[in-house]
Design an enzyme around this catalytic site. Structure first.
Site, PDB file in Angstrom:
ATOM      1  N   LYS A 203     125.618  27.503 129.787  1.00  0.00           N
ATOM      2  CA  LYS A 203     125.395  26.448 130.777  1.00  0.00           C
ATOM      3  C   LYS A 203     126.100  26.831 132.075  1.00  0.00           C
ATOM      4  O   LYS A 203     127.317  27.023 132.105  1.00  0.00           O
ATOM      5  CB  LYS A 203     125.932  25.116 130.262  1.00  0.00           C
ATOM      6  CG  LYS A 203     125.778  23.994 131.295  1.00  0.00           C
ATOM      7  CD  LYS A 203     126.067  22.639 130.698  1.00  0.00           C
ATOM      8  CE  LYS A 203     125.962  21.553 131.763  1.00  0.00           C
ATOM      9  NZ  LYS A 203     126.211  20.221 131.219  1.00  0.00           N
ATOM     10  N   ARG A 213     122.600  13.647 137.747  1.00  0.00           N
ATOM     11  CA  ARG A 213     123.834  12.896 138.028  1.00  0.00           C
ATOM     12  C   ARG A 213     123.501  11.568 138.706  1.00  0.00           C
ATOM     13  O   ARG A 213     124.201  10.578 138.507  1.00  0.00           O
ATOM     14  CB  ARG A 213     124.805  13.762 138.841  1.00  0.00           C
ATOM     15  CG  ARG A 213     125.324  14.930 137.982  1.00  0.00           C
ATOM     16  CD  ARG A 213     126.306  15.824 138.702  1.00  0.00           C
ATOM     17  NE  ARG A 213     126.538  17.051 137.931  1.00  0.00           N
ATOM     18  CZ  ARG A 213     127.079  18.165 138.427  1.00  0.00           C
ATOM     19  NH1 ARG A 213     127.468  18.203 139.686  1.00  0.00           N
ATOM     20  NH2 ARG A 213     127.251  19.215 137.660  1.00  0.00           N
ATOM     21  N   LYS A 226     132.365  21.430 138.728  1.00  0.00           N
ATOM     22  CA  LYS A 226     132.519  21.767 137.308  1.00  0.00           C
ATOM     23  C   LYS A 226     132.708  23.268 137.097  1.00  0.00           C
ATOM     24  O   LYS A 226     132.494  23.785 136.004  1.00  0.00           O
ATOM     25  CB  LYS A 226     131.307  21.232 136.523  1.00  0.00           C
ATOM     26  CG  LYS A 226     131.152  19.703 136.616  1.00  0.00           C
ATOM     27  CD  LYS A 226     130.167  19.122 135.603  1.00  0.00           C
ATOM     28  CE  LYS A 226     130.121  17.588 135.703  1.00  0.00           C
ATOM     29  NZ  LYS A 226     129.266  16.969 134.665  1.00  0.00           N
ATOM     30  N   LYS A 257     120.778  26.942 130.261  1.00  0.00           N
ATOM     31  CA  LYS A 257     120.587  25.832 131.192  1.00  0.00           C
ATOM     32  C   LYS A 257     121.225  26.155 132.532  1.00  0.00           C
ATOM     33  O   LYS A 257     122.382  26.579 132.531  1.00  0.00           O
ATOM     34  CB  LYS A 257     121.236  24.586 130.571  1.00  0.00           C
ATOM     35  CG  LYS A 257     121.214  23.360 131.435  1.00  0.00           C
ATOM     36  CD  LYS A 257     122.008  22.271 130.762  1.00  0.00           C
ATOM     37  CE  LYS A 257     122.032  21.077 131.694  1.00  0.00           C
ATOM     38  NZ  LYS A 257     122.947  20.073 131.240  1.00  0.00           N
ATOM     39  N   SER A 283     116.884  18.581 135.655  1.00  0.00           N
ATOM     40  CA  SER A 283     116.409  17.545 136.573  1.00  0.00           C
ATOM     41  C   SER A 283     115.970  18.094 137.931  1.00  0.00           C
ATOM     42  O   SER A 283     114.962  17.663 138.484  1.00  0.00           O
ATOM     43  CB  SER A 283     117.498  16.492 136.753  1.00  0.00           C
ATOM     44  OG  SER A 283     118.695  17.089 137.233  1.00  0.00           O
ATOM     45  N   TYR A 321     111.570  17.084 131.141  1.00  0.00           N
ATOM     46  CA  TYR A 321     111.158  15.719 131.485  1.00  0.00           C
ATOM     47  C   TYR A 321     109.634  15.616 131.559  1.00  0.00           C
ATOM     48  O   TYR A 321     109.098  14.511 131.594  1.00  0.00           O
ATOM     49  CB  TYR A 321     111.801  15.300 132.817  1.00  0.00           C
ATOM     50  CG  TYR A 321     113.315  15.375 132.745  1.00  0.00           C
ATOM     51  CD1 TYR A 321     114.044  14.371 132.111  1.00  0.00           C
ATOM     52  CD2 TYR A 321     114.010  16.471 133.262  1.00  0.00           C
ATOM     53  CE1 TYR A 321     115.425  14.457 132.000  1.00  0.00           C
ATOM     54  CE2 TYR A 321     115.397  16.561 133.163  1.00  0.00           C
ATOM     55  CZ  TYR A 321     116.097  15.553 132.531  1.00  0.00           C
ATOM     56  OH  TYR A 321     117.464  15.646 132.415  1.00  0.00           O
TER      57      TYR A 321
HETATM   58  C1  PBG Z   1     126.554  16.609 131.409  1.00  0.00           C
HETATM   59  C2  PBG Z   1     125.144  17.043 131.460  1.00  0.00           C
HETATM   60  C3  PBG Z   1     124.496  17.425 132.621  1.00  0.00           C
HETATM   61  C4  PBG Z   1     123.167  17.668 132.282  1.00  0.00           C
HETATM   62  C5  PBG Z   1     123.050  17.463 130.917  1.00  0.00           C
HETATM   63  N1  PBG Z   1     124.283  17.082 130.415  1.00  0.00           N
HETATM   64  C6  PBG Z   1     124.986  17.465 134.021  1.00  0.00           C
HETATM   65  C7  PBG Z   1     126.204  18.184 134.345  1.00  0.00           C
HETATM   66  O1  PBG Z   1     126.662  19.096 133.650  1.00  0.00           O
HETATM   67  O2  PBG Z   1     126.785  17.816 135.378  1.00  0.00           O
HETATM   68  C8  PBG Z   1     122.116  18.071 133.271  1.00  0.00           C
HETATM   69  C9  PBG Z   1     120.698  17.851 132.880  1.00  0.00           C
HETATM   70  C10 PBG Z   1     119.751  17.864 134.020  1.00  0.00           C
HETATM   71  O3  PBG Z   1     120.089  18.187 135.172  1.00  0.00           O
HETATM   72  O4  PBG Z   1     118.579  17.534 133.761  1.00  0.00           O
HETATM   73  N2  PBG Z   1     127.244  16.764 130.284  1.00  0.00           N
END
Ligand code: PBG
Length: 331
Positions: A203, A213, A226, A257, A283, A321
């Site tokens: 990730k 978010r 992060k 991801k 997203s 999605y």
């Molecule tokens: C947080 C989490 C995130 C997503 C899934 N779980 C966001 C992040 O790490 O800030 C992102 C999924 C997306 O953008 O569709 N634990």
């Protein structure tokens, strides 16, 4: 792979096998079916927060009733799994993240609602503290530092409650070190030996999570970024090491991801380990494609193509999605 032998033109005319739809179907190397899709959904406990998410047109925050309807829709479309993301009341988010292991938090209520409605539908969850954290981080923050080992203990508590509520697949998305081994040991110890772990192993610290978010109400809250726990987008070797580590610690499946900008990682992970490999079309990717489709700049075929390309790269499945829309298009 050995170099393909190819006769010189005109003995070889590659267009012969592209001439009709049936011939093209015969030589299609990959396919996309609803079985390859996991559908991420958002559920809210906040009155008035249900409905469309501005930065994700076409995606809604659902009520628990909406979750039940989504579960039925997934089952009707032969989508095997749904992934639940909670949108909690802002005032209930604390520095200690205590609601993360409350059996009646909105995420856990949604797990039970899906299991009541469609027991066969696989329920995946997210393991990370951000939905219940006052500062938007995935881990516990003390004096500006995201604590690792203390966070892992909290994640284990969160995971055991989700397993108790009926989750089939746990998705640790937090990127703390040592979490897979800790989760696996706790699940075995507490009688949840059949609960699977789909680790968000590779990730990246990505700008493509922005609309998510917004969806979970973390946008204005995140203090800093992060980057001390998610992977630098420049780093392929580190991503491979993360996947190796998570598999060694007991992950059943692994995820890359974001998705589309990271297809090289998807391919490398599948070739290197052969484990069930998933990608998350996140997203921001959804927002780009859907935005362009709504403006008439891209055709709807772009949705299917974007998902088929993950299959070509070696992914077994994709969190997207677009899952219900594409499943309808494929039907
Ligand atoms: C947080 C989490 C995130 C997503 C899934 N779980 C966001 C992040 O790490 O800030 C992102 C999924 C997306 O953008 O569709 N634990």
């Amino acid at each position: 792979m050995a170099s393909p032998i190819i006769a010189p033109f005109p003995a070889s005319r590659l267009r012969r096998l592209r001439r009709t739809a049936n011939i093209r179907a015969m030589v299609s190397e990959r396919n996309l079916t609803p079985a390859n899709l996991i559908w991420p959904i958002f559920v809210t406990e906040v009155p008035g927060a249900e409905g469309e998410i501005a930065s994700m047109p076409g995606v809604e925050r659902l009520t628990l009733d909406g979750v039940r309807r989504a579960a039925e829709r997934a089952a009707r479309l032969n989508i095997p799994a749904i992934c639940i993301f909670p949108h909690s009341d802002q005032d209930s988010r604390t520095e200690g993240c205590e609601r993360a292991w409350d059996p009646d938090n909105i995420g856990n209520l949604a797990i039970r609602a899906v299991k009541e409605e469609v027991p066969d539908l696989a329920v995946m969850t997210d393991i990370a503290l951000d939905p219940y954290n006052a500062n938007g981080h995935d881990g516990l923050v003390v004096d500006g530092e995201i604590l690792n080992d203390e966070t892992v203990e909290a994640l284990v508590r969160m995971a055991l409650v989700q397993a108790e509520c009926g989750a089939d697949i746990l998705g640790p998305s937090d990127m703390m070190d040592g979490r897979i081994a800790a989760l696996r040991a706790a699940l075995e110890r507490e009688g949840h030996k059949h609960v699977a772990i789909l680790s968000y192993a590779a990730k990246f610290a990505s700008a493509f999570y922005g609309p998510f978010r917004d969806a979970v109400g973390a946008s204005g809250r995140l203090v800093g970024d992060k980057k001390t726990y998610q992977i630098n987008p420049a780093n392929r070797g580190e991503a491979i090491r993360c996947v190796a580590r998570d598999l060694a610690e007991g992950a059943d499946m692994v995820m890359v991801k974001p998705g589309m900008p990271y297809l090289d990682i998807c391919q490398a992970v599948k070739e290197e380990f052969g484990a069930p490999t998933f990608a998350y079309q996140v997203s921001g990717e959804y927002a780009m494609l859907e935005g362009a489709i709504r403006n008439g700049w891209l055709s709807r075929e772009a949705m299917v193509e974007s998902l088929l390309c993950f299959r070509r790269a070696g992914c077994d499945g994709i969190l997207s999605y677009f899952a219900p829309t594409v499943a309808e298009m494929l039907a």
